[in-house]
Design a protein around this motif. Structure first.
Motif, PDB file in Angstrom:
ATOM      1  N   THR A   1       0.527  -1.147   0.228  1.00 51.15           N
ATOM      2  CA  THR A   1       0.086  -0.061  -0.044  1.00 51.15           C
ATOM      3  C   THR A   1       0.937   1.583   0.007  1.00 51.15           C
ATOM      4  OG1 THR A   1      -1.337  -1.499   1.187  1.00 51.15           O
ATOM      5  CG2 THR A   1      -2.201   0.706   0.534  1.00 51.15           C
ATOM      6  N   VAL A   2       2.019   1.138   1.035  1.00 55.66           N
ATOM      7  CA  VAL A   2       2.705   2.377   0.656  1.00 55.66           C
ATOM      8  C   VAL A   2       3.600   3.281  -0.380  1.00 55.66           C
ATOM      9  CG1 VAL A   2       4.842   2.931   2.099  1.00 55.66           C
ATOM     10  CG2 VAL A   2       3.563   2.107   3.510  1.00 55.66           C
ATOM     11  N   GLY A   3       3.782   1.436  -0.849  1.00 53.69           N
ATOM     12  CA  GLY A   3       4.444   1.897  -2.528  1.00 53.69           C
ATOM     13  C   GLY A   3       3.694   2.277  -3.242  1.00 53.69           C
ATOM     14  N   ILE A   4       2.741   1.493  -3.240  1.00 51.34           N
ATOM     15  CA  ILE A   4       1.355   2.603  -4.669  1.00 51.34           C
ATOM     16  C   ILE A   4       1.250   3.559  -4.027  1.00 51.34           C
ATOM     17  CG2 ILE A   4      -1.309   2.150  -5.520  1.00 51.34           C
ATOM     18  CD1 ILE A   4      -1.455  -0.341  -4.684  1.00 51.34           C
ATOM     19  N   VAL A   5       0.792   4.142  -3.084  1.00 50.78           N
ATOM     20  CA  VAL A   5       0.705   5.304  -3.033  1.00 50.78           C
ATOM     21  C   VAL A   5       2.492   6.388  -2.470  1.00 50.78           C
ATOM     22  CG1 VAL A   5       0.767   7.510  -0.766  1.00 50.78           C
ATOM     23  CG2 VAL A   5      -0.645   5.091  -0.612  1.00 50.78           C
ATOM     24  N   PHE A   6       2.685   6.124  -3.328  1.00 51.23           N
ATOM     25  CA  PHE A   6       4.399   6.780  -3.063  1.00 51.23           C
ATOM     26  C   PHE A   6       4.345   7.207  -4.118  1.00 51.23           C
ATOM     27  CE2 PHE A   6       5.584   6.746   1.237  1.00 51.23           C
ATOM     28  CZ  PHE A   6       6.271   8.153   1.544  1.00 51.23           C
ATOM     29  N   SER A   7       4.320   5.892  -5.281  1.00 53.65           N
ATOM     30  CA  SER A   7       4.032   6.176  -6.864  1.00 53.65           C
ATOM     31  C   SER A   7       3.379   7.049  -7.012  1.00 53.65           C
ATOM     32  CB  SER A   7       4.313   4.645  -7.333  1.00 53.65           C
ATOM     33  OG  SER A   7       3.087   4.383  -7.734  1.00 53.65           O
ATOM     34  N   VAL A   8       1.795   7.104  -6.850  1.00 49.59           N
ATOM     35  CA  VAL A   8       1.561   8.208  -7.289  1.00 49.59           C
ATOM     36  C   VAL A   8       1.873   9.523  -7.130  1.00 49.59           C
ATOM     37  CG1 VAL A   8      -0.929   8.791  -6.760  1.00 49.59           C
ATOM     38  CG2 VAL A   8      -0.551   5.856  -7.298  1.00 49.59           C
ATOM     39  N   LEU A   9       2.380   9.158  -5.727  1.00 45.96           N
ATOM     40  CA  LEU A   9       2.795  11.170  -5.689  1.00 45.96           C
ATOM     41  C   LEU A   9       3.614  11.466  -5.816  1.00 45.96           C
ATOM     42  CD1 LEU A   9       1.972  12.570  -2.920  1.00 45.96           C
ATOM     43  CD2 LEU A   9       4.269  11.501  -1.649  1.00 45.96           C
TER      44      LEU A   9
END
Lengths: 297, 468
Positions: B188-196
């Motif tokens: 989840t954190v990874g997805i958030v950061f890539s989108v960010l």
């Protein structure tokens, strides 16, 4: 041990029971086989509040209550004792038609409250229950504030004309339940935040707020500690001045302390009912004697 | 040895380890009482044989490609070193492809390909690449098997009658569970950061204030410098209001219908009706959203349009109302199923208490059951809301693409998800503002649903304190 079963058939004029029981405590299996026969003692009263005649209750195919006839007098505290599964709670729940909520339950016989048939087709169970209140084994305050818990029934039945009157009823009921001084500053806190004993007294306050005629109590102290139990028992004695009370209990001491009459149930039958003193000092039926002396049950 | 057969070998080694540990513990228990039962000794040996070896295998497999590429590049003559980054990556791709081709040719015919056409440098690199790959595989096999065997030997040596094998096995299992949980969280954190990060890139092209407060959305930008085209405007407000409008319509359909059907099913329906009706209602959630899309676009939208016209109103053929209504039907099960569960879970003793006070069934439901079940109901509604906000297919098909800023449900609007789909389909450059805008929208959507979840958690917790 051999048991002469004929010796156990008991007539309703009581005091002629002669049973030779030479068995020991380990003979419970034989005890359960005993023929129970007719109810002994004083089941019927004059000028009673509730008259029950030939009650039979079935859960599906299983018969839970066998032909019970019993009266409950005005302002009397009737204790019902007996081993688990003996039908005493089922009997109690018939008295305010709580068994209606169980689809497979079927009730036969006549149940009269002040001469009025409880199971008459024209009888509205909702109105009946406002006359016959009930307190349950496990304290069950509603998920509302203490005030709203007590005001619940009053509001439902429109018993208070205005807010001041409602306040008055709530305070009076809490006082009668001996709870007011403990909660008077927290009336708007959730009722579920109280201790078990306080919750049970809240449920009693809630029940008496709508001023019923009869209060049914189904093991009201079995979930409480001894101090809370003592408070409730004291309360029951006070309430009996105004209400007719039927209480189911597993504690024989409790039955002895609070009740005027005691009924002993066994396997769905009413074995013996009499004044509490005579049930505990001179039980007439051998099953009753075995139970109260702690030989089984 | 390839990964699959290596894994098989590892499992068999672990099995051997299990039996080794088991037998040793049995032998120990004949002379003294062991702390743990023999199985636990076996499990411990097997786990120690398996886990470190697996970790090494995974790390090796993941890093070998990069290391080998580096090795090959450093071996090449100096001329190959001085290339631009693009040329370099092209070259790497070329020799890898060649190596792949050679390998499959060997696999099929047993002879290596003649490779006259290839550039000698590429050829050399491909050969070296294959050579290192082979070496790496052998080394990996050796390392993993040795590690497993070593672990078995070390663990077996430590086994004593007093050895607390059970406690250790439980510790290891606990660790594995923790690892599984953290993988979900890290993803989840990874997805958030890539989108960010992509969104931040977008905000380098378009000021964040324009994105957040602009009321005009027209993402068409010129693809080439000489092309005539709009400069693009990226005001996201019409998209978010469109999403909000459709979701509100959907919720105003789903909440009453869902709640009433839940109350009916839980309190009034006979067991037979309930046994049939509940699964059928839950089937609504199983219908593919694209089917709902058809239904909205081909049946509901024309119906709405006709009705509106007969009332003298003008309706767009792709109306917000159609999409919202159909989406509302789709999310009914989210509300009804969860509410039904929480209503059924309200303890019977509370109902009895209310009946015993002379309350009717409906009074009991209104005054006792619904308040007691409220946290669960709110949870269901918020789940339905996040589903409505994130729903894509129905709105793509039924709501249209026109980014109108309107509150009229008969107009067509567009939603965030629809725009993300349109932005990312087509062959735009991946670093143009148009494509990057999709990530900014995705981030916005994520923030909104996160906010909803936080609110729902807060509501549930607040009422739970009060009601349990």
């Amino acid at each position: 041990m051999t048991l002469d079963k004929t010796a156990l058939v008991v007539d309703n004029n009581n005091n002629s029971t002669e049973v030779n029981l030479t068995g020991s405590a380990s003979d419970t299996a034989d005890m359960l086989d005993m023929t129970i026969g007719e109810t002994v003692g004083k089941a019927l009263l004059e000028d009673a509040k509730l008259n029950v005649r030939h009650a039979n209750v079935f859960y599906g195919d299983k018969q839970a209550i066998h032909d019970i006839s019993l009266d409950i007098g005005k302002n009397e505290v009737l204790a019902m004792i007996g081993p688990s599964g003996c039908g005493k709670s089922t009997f109690l729940r018939c008295l305010n038609r709580m068994n209606d909520t169980i689809p497979i339950c079927r009730v036969e016989g006549s149940f009269l409250l002040d001469g009025e048939d409880i199971y008459d087709r024209r009888q509205d169970p909702v109105l009946l229950r406002s006359r016959v209140g009930m307190v349950f084994q496990k304290p069950n305050p509603f998920p509302k504030s203490i005030y709203d818990n007590v005001a619940y029934g009053v509001r439902l039945h429109g018993l208070a004309k205005n807010r001041a009157e409602l306040d008055e009823i709530v305070e009076k009921s809490l006082r009668r339940a001996g709870l007011f001084n403990e909660v008077k500053d927290d009336l708007h806190k959730p009722g579920t935040g109280l201790s078990g004993g306080q919750q049970q007294r809240l449920c009693i306050a809630r029940t008496i707020a709508i001023d019923p005629e009869v209060i049914l109590m189904d093991e009201p102290t079995s979930a409480l500690d001894p101090i809370a139990t003592a408070l409730i028992e004291e309360l029951i004695t006070e309430l009996s001045e105004k209400y007719t009370i039927a209480i189911v209990t597993h504690s024989m001491q409790q039955a002895a302390r609070v009740s005027n009459r005691t009924a002993y149930f066994h396997m769905g039958k009413l074995v013996e009912v009499n004044d509490t003193d005579s049930v505990f000092t001179t039980p007439q039926h051998p099953l009753t004697e075995n139970y109260i002396t702690g030989r089984f049950g | 040895m390839n990964v699959t057969s290596l894994l098989l070998v590892l499992v068999s080694i672990a099995l051997l380890g299990y039996f080794g540990g088991y037998r040793k513990a049995r032998a120990l228990s004949s002379s003294a009482k062991t702390h743990s039962r023999p199985q636990y000794h076996g499990y411990l040996v097997a786990l120690w044989a398996l886990l470190p070896a697996l970790a090494v295998l995974m790390a090796w497999t993941m890093s070998q490609e990069a290391i080998i590429t580096r090795l090959v590049m450093s071996e090449l003559p100096a001329t190959a070193q001085h290339q631009s980054a693009a040329e370099r990556s092209l070259f790497i791709n070329q020799f890898k492809n060649l190596a792949q081709a050679k390998k499959s040719a060997v696999d099929e015919s047993g002879v290596s390909l003649p490779n006259e056409e290839d550039d000698p440098l590429t050829n050399q690199a491909a050969n070296r690449y294959l050579h290192w790959q082979e070496r790496s595989q052998v080394a990996r096999t050796l390392a993993v098997i040795t590690l497993a065997a070593l672990a078995i030997w070390l663990t077996l040596r430590r086994l004593r009658a007093s050895f607390q094998a059970r406690n250790r096995v439980e510790k290891i299992i606990q660790f594995i569970m923790m690892l599984s949980a953290s993988i979900a969280i890290l993803t989840t954190v990874g997805i958030v950061f890539s989108v960010l990060f992509e969104a931040l890139q977008f905000f380098r092209h378009v000021p964040i204030t324009e994105f957040l407060f602009g009321t005009h959305w027209n993402p068409q930008t010129a693809i080439r410098a000489d092309q005539v085209g709009g400069s693009g405007s990226f005001g996201a407000i019409p998209l978010f209001t469109g999403t909000l409008l459709i979701s509100l319509i959907a919720l105003s359909v789903a909440v009453p219908l869902g709640l009433f059907s839940a109350i009916y099913l839980a309190e009034y329906a006979s067991p037979r009706v309930r046994a049939i009706a509940k699964p059928v209602m839950e089937m609504l959630a199983g219908i593919p959203t694209v089917v709902y899309g058809f239904f909205a676009a081909l049946t509901v939208a024309p119906l709405i349009r006709q009705t509106a016209e007969s009332l003298g109103l003008s309706a767009s053929s792709e109306s917000t109302l159609a999409a919202g209504l159909v989406m509302g039907i789709m999310i009914i099960p989210f509300v009804s199923s969860l509410s039904d569960d929480v209503i059924s879970a309200v303890p019977q003793i509370l109902r009895d208490g209310s009946y015993a006070m002379g309350a009717t069934k409906s009074e009991t439901i209104k005054q006792v059951i619904i308040p007691a079940a409220l946290p669960g109901i709110v949870g269901g509604v918020l789940l339905a809301a996040s589903r409505a906000i994130g729903e894509t297919m129905i709105v793509v098909m039924a709501a249209g693409l026109a980014a109108n800023l309107t509150a009229n449900p008969l107009d067509s609007v567009t939603t965030v998800t629809t725009q993300i789909v349109t932005l990312l389909t087509g062959d735009q450059e991946f670093d143009s503002p148009k494509t990057l805008a999709a990530f900014a929208l995705g981030l916005g959507l994520f923030v909104v649903t996160l906010g909803l979840n936080i609110i729902s958690l807060y509501v549930v917790r607040k009422y739970r304190e009060q009601y349990e």
